[in-house]
Design a protein around this motif. Structure first.
Motif, PDB file in Angstrom:
ATOM      1  N   SER A   1      48.960  24.488  32.306  1.00 30.48           N
ATOM      2  CA  SER A   1      48.385  25.480  31.390  1.00 30.48           C
ATOM      3  C   SER A   1      49.409  25.892  30.336  1.00 30.48           C
ATOM      4  N   PRO A   2      49.010  25.930  29.065  1.00 33.58           N
ATOM      5  CA  PRO A   2      49.932  26.382  28.022  1.00 33.58           C
ATOM      6  C   PRO A   2      50.161  27.890  28.028  1.00 33.58           C
ATOM      7  N   ASN A   3      49.300  28.623  28.730  1.00 25.21           N
ATOM      8  CA  ASN A   3      49.434  30.071  28.869  1.00 25.21           C
ATOM      9  C   ASN A   3      49.762  30.422  30.316  1.00 25.21           C
ATOM     10  N   PRO A   4      50.427  31.557  30.543  1.00 27.37           N
ATOM     11  CA  PRO A   4      50.680  31.983  31.928  1.00 27.37           C
ATOM     12  C   PRO A   4      49.369  32.109  32.705  1.00 27.37           C
ATOM     13  N   LEU A   5      49.295  31.467  33.845  1.00 28.25           N
ATOM     14  CA  LEU A   5      48.057  31.404  34.623  1.00 28.25           C
ATOM     15  C   LEU A   5      48.376  31.505  36.103  1.00 28.25           C
ATOM     16  N   GLN A   6      47.590  32.348  36.792  1.00 27.01           N
ATOM     17  CA  GLN A   6      47.638  32.424  38.247  1.00 27.01           C
ATOM     18  C   GLN A   6      46.229  32.267  38.781  1.00 27.01           C
ATOM     19  N   ARG A   7      46.127  31.565  39.888  1.00 26.67           N
ATOM     20  CA  ARG A   7      44.840  31.420  40.569  1.00 26.67           C
ATOM     21  C   ARG A   7      44.957  31.990  41.963  1.00 26.67           C
ATOM     22  N   ILE A   8      43.948  32.758  42.352  1.00 30.02           N
ATOM     23  CA  ILE A   8      43.964  33.413  43.657  1.00 30.02           C
ATOM     24  C   ILE A   8      42.714  33.014  44.422  1.00 30.02           C
ATOM     25  N   ALA A   9      42.895  32.478  45.597  1.00 30.45           N
ATOM     26  CA  ALA A   9      41.774  32.142  46.472  1.00 30.45           C
ATOM     27  C   ALA A   9      41.337  33.399  47.223  1.00 30.45           C
ATOM     28  N   ILE A  10      40.027  33.629  47.256  1.00 27.23           N
ATOM     29  CA  ILE A  10      39.510  34.834  47.896  1.00 27.23           C
ATOM     30  C   ILE A  10      38.157  34.538  48.532  1.00 27.23           C
ATOM     31  N   ASP A  11      37.969  35.055  49.715  1.00 31.00           N
ATOM     32  CA  ASP A  11      36.660  35.011  50.365  1.00 31.00           C
ATOM     33  C   ASP A  11      35.930  36.285  49.957  1.00 31.00           C
ATOM     34  N   PHE A  12      35.026  36.178  48.999  1.00 33.02           N
ATOM     35  CA  PHE A  12      34.368  37.374  48.457  1.00 33.02           C
ATOM     36  C   PHE A  12      33.568  38.125  49.511  1.00 33.02           C
ATOM     37  N   SER A  13      33.143  37.430  50.562  1.00 30.70           N
ATOM     38  CA  SER A  13      32.328  38.089  51.584  1.00 30.70           C
ATOM     39  C   SER A  13      33.117  39.111  52.391  1.00 30.70           C
ATOM     40  N   THR A  14      34.454  39.026  52.354  1.00 30.08           N
ATOM     41  CA  THR A  14      35.265  39.964  53.123  1.00 30.08           C
ATOM     42  C   THR A  14      35.549  41.250  52.350  1.00 30.08           C
ATOM     43  N   GLY A  15      35.208  41.284  51.064  1.00 28.77           N
ATOM     44  CA  GLY A  15      35.446  42.479  50.264  1.00 28.77           C
ATOM     45  C   GLY A  15      36.897  42.728  49.942  1.00 28.77           C
ATOM     46  N   ALA A  16      37.687  41.657  49.855  1.00 26.78           N
ATOM     47  CA  ALA A  16      39.129  41.804  49.640  1.00 26.78           C
ATOM     48  C   ALA A  16      39.523  41.801  48.169  1.00 26.78           C
ATOM     49  N   LEU A  17      38.558  41.916  47.270  1.00 24.89           N
ATOM     50  CA  LEU A  17      38.869  41.822  45.847  1.00 24.89           C
ATOM     51  C   LEU A  17      39.837  42.912  45.410  1.00 24.89           C
ATOM     52  N   ALA A  18      39.626  44.141  45.855  1.00 28.19           N
ATOM     53  CA  ALA A  18      40.502  45.246  45.460  1.00 28.19           C
ATOM     54  C   ALA A  18      41.948  44.972  45.851  1.00 28.19           C
ATOM     55  N   GLU A  19      42.143  44.414  47.029  1.00 26.72           N
ATOM     56  CA  GLU A  19      43.492  44.093  47.501  1.00 26.72           C
ATOM     57  C   GLU A  19      44.133  43.019  46.629  1.00 26.72           C
ATOM     58  N   LYS A  20      43.347  42.021  46.222  1.00 27.29           N
ATOM     59  CA  LYS A  20      43.883  40.931  45.403  1.00 27.29           C
ATOM     60  C   LYS A  20      44.244  41.406  43.998  1.00 27.29           C
ATOM     61  N   LEU A  21      43.516  42.404  43.489  1.00 26.45           N
ATOM     62  CA  LEU A  21      43.754  42.891  42.131  1.00 26.45           C
ATOM     63  C   LEU A  21      44.849  43.949  42.057  1.00 26.45           C
ATOM     64  N   ALA A  22      45.175  44.568  43.184  1.00 30.98           N
ATOM     65  CA  ALA A  22      46.108  45.694  43.200  1.00 30.98           C
ATOM     66  C   ALA A  22      47.443  45.406  42.508  1.00 30.98           C
ATOM     67  N   PRO A  23      48.061  44.222  42.674  1.00 26.96           N
ATOM     68  CA  PRO A  23      49.363  43.982  42.027  1.00 26.96           C
ATOM     69  C   PRO A  23      49.303  43.973  40.497  1.00 26.96           C
ATOM     70  N   TYR A  24      48.101  43.890  39.929  1.00 28.26           N
ATOM     71  CA  TYR A  24      47.963  43.785  38.470  1.00 28.26           C
ATOM     72  C   TYR A  24      47.426  45.078  37.851  1.00 28.26           C
ATOM     73  N   ALA A  25      47.316  46.119  38.655  1.00 27.64           N
ATOM     74  CA  ALA A  25      46.627  47.332  38.229  1.00 27.64           C
ATOM     75  C   ALA A  25      47.295  48.032  37.056  1.00 27.64           C
ATOM     76  N   ARG A  26      48.596  47.882  36.875  1.00 28.50           N
ATOM     77  CA  ARG A  26      49.299  48.603  35.810  1.00 28.50           C
ATOM     78  C   ARG A  26      49.298  47.859  34.484  1.00 28.50           C
ATOM     79  N   HIS A  27      48.753  46.670  34.474  1.00 30.33           N
ATOM     80  CA  HIS A  27      48.780  45.886  33.229  1.00 30.33           C
ATOM     81  C   HIS A  27      47.826  46.491  32.199  1.00 30.33           C
ATOM     82  N   ARG A  28      48.238  46.515  30.967  1.00 31.34           N
ATOM     83  CA  ARG A  28      47.419  46.949  29.823  1.00 31.34           C
ATOM     84  C   ARG A  28      47.695  46.018  28.659  1.00 31.34           C
ATOM     85  N   PRO A  29      46.688  45.634  27.904  1.00 30.16           N
ATOM     86  CA  PRO A  29      45.247  45.812  28.133  1.00 30.16           C
ATOM     87  C   PRO A  29      44.690  44.722  29.043  1.00 30.16           C
TER      88      PRO A  29
END
Length: 250
Positions: A104-132
């Motif tokens: 990728s020519p741009n910074p890119l991260q991919r995160i595997a998640i089982d959406f059925s477990t409701g773990a989305l909030a946990e996966k997003l937490a490390p990025y919460a302070r980013h703006r915009p």
């Protein structure tokens, strides 16, 4: 893939072909006849591309979070920003094999998640302070029931209190009037489509402010993908406004 190979591409996604193995092409065979649905999907992608291009030009430090990223290739096609893609483990594994993050020519991260477990909030937490932040949810909400949509809306708002959300929403009337055939084909694959009379109300009830609505059908006609005169769409309200790209502000 077909668009990228055409004389006048609308999206020009030259990376799409890397995902279309023999199994993918077999599945697509049954959808070739769905020309209106295919045109809508292409217009949908182009509308979101254009929104993101404008946002990236204004904010080169933008974080783009794509929930249910599927085979999205925008980090490879659009200049600028940092990109975060989330999807089921088997999707991420296949995508990493076919289109590695390192390319990728741009910074890119991919995160595997089982959406059925409701773990989305946990996966997003490390990025919460980013703006915009812009969150993209494309071709996903049609497969979620209302409680799941509501949970997703509140999760994104909690993780990114000031983000912009780009998503596609379909009304129940559009689904039953114009998407019956593709709905049956998708059901044959084991999935189902759902819609609401006012799908935007779920997000406004969750504290979002609607900023812009772009008709997918009108855009498809403007791009030459649908052979419907633009003036005629003014009298076909369900077709014109029943499926659209929405911009919400948290």
């Amino acid at each position: 893939m077909q668009d990228a190979q055409s004389a006048y591409p609308v999206c020009g996604d030259t990376f799409a072909k890397v995902f279309m193995d023999e199994r993918g092409l077999q599945i697509f065979e049954s959808f070739k006849a769905e020309k209106k649905a295919n045109a809508s999907n292409l217009a949908r992608a182009r509308i979101i591309d254009d929104h993101l291009r404008r946002a990236l030009a204004a904010h080169p430090d933008l974080l783009v979070v794509t929930v249910g990223a599927g085979f999205d290739t925008r980090p490879f096609r659009l200049p600028g920003g940092s990109w975060l893609e989330l999807d089921e483990p088997q999707i991420i594994a296949y995508k990493n094999q076919r289109l590695p993050v390192a390319d990728s020519p741009n910074p890119l991260q991919r995160i595997a998640i089982d959406f059925s477990t409701g773990a989305l909030a946990e996966k997003l937490a490390p990025y919460a302070r980013h703006r915009p932040v812009i969150c993209v949810v494309e071709g996903v909400l049609l497969y979620l029931d209302p409680p799941a949509r509501q949970h997703l809306a509140y999760t994104l708002r909690s993780a990114f209190p000031a983000h912009t959300l780009i998503c596609d929403l379909m009304t129940k009337k559009f689904l039953h009037s114009y998407a019956r055939s593709v709905r049956r084909r998708i059901a044959d694959l084991g999935a189902s489509l759902t819609a609401a009379d006012r799908p935007d109300q779920l997000f406004t009830a969750a504290g979002y402010r609607m900023q812009q609505v772009t008709s997918i059908s009108r855009s498809a006609a403007a791009f030459g993908l649908l052979k419907v005169p633009l003036w005629m769409l003014r009298f076909m309200r369900t077709l014109s406004s029943g499926y659209a790209i929405y911009l919400f502000k948290a």
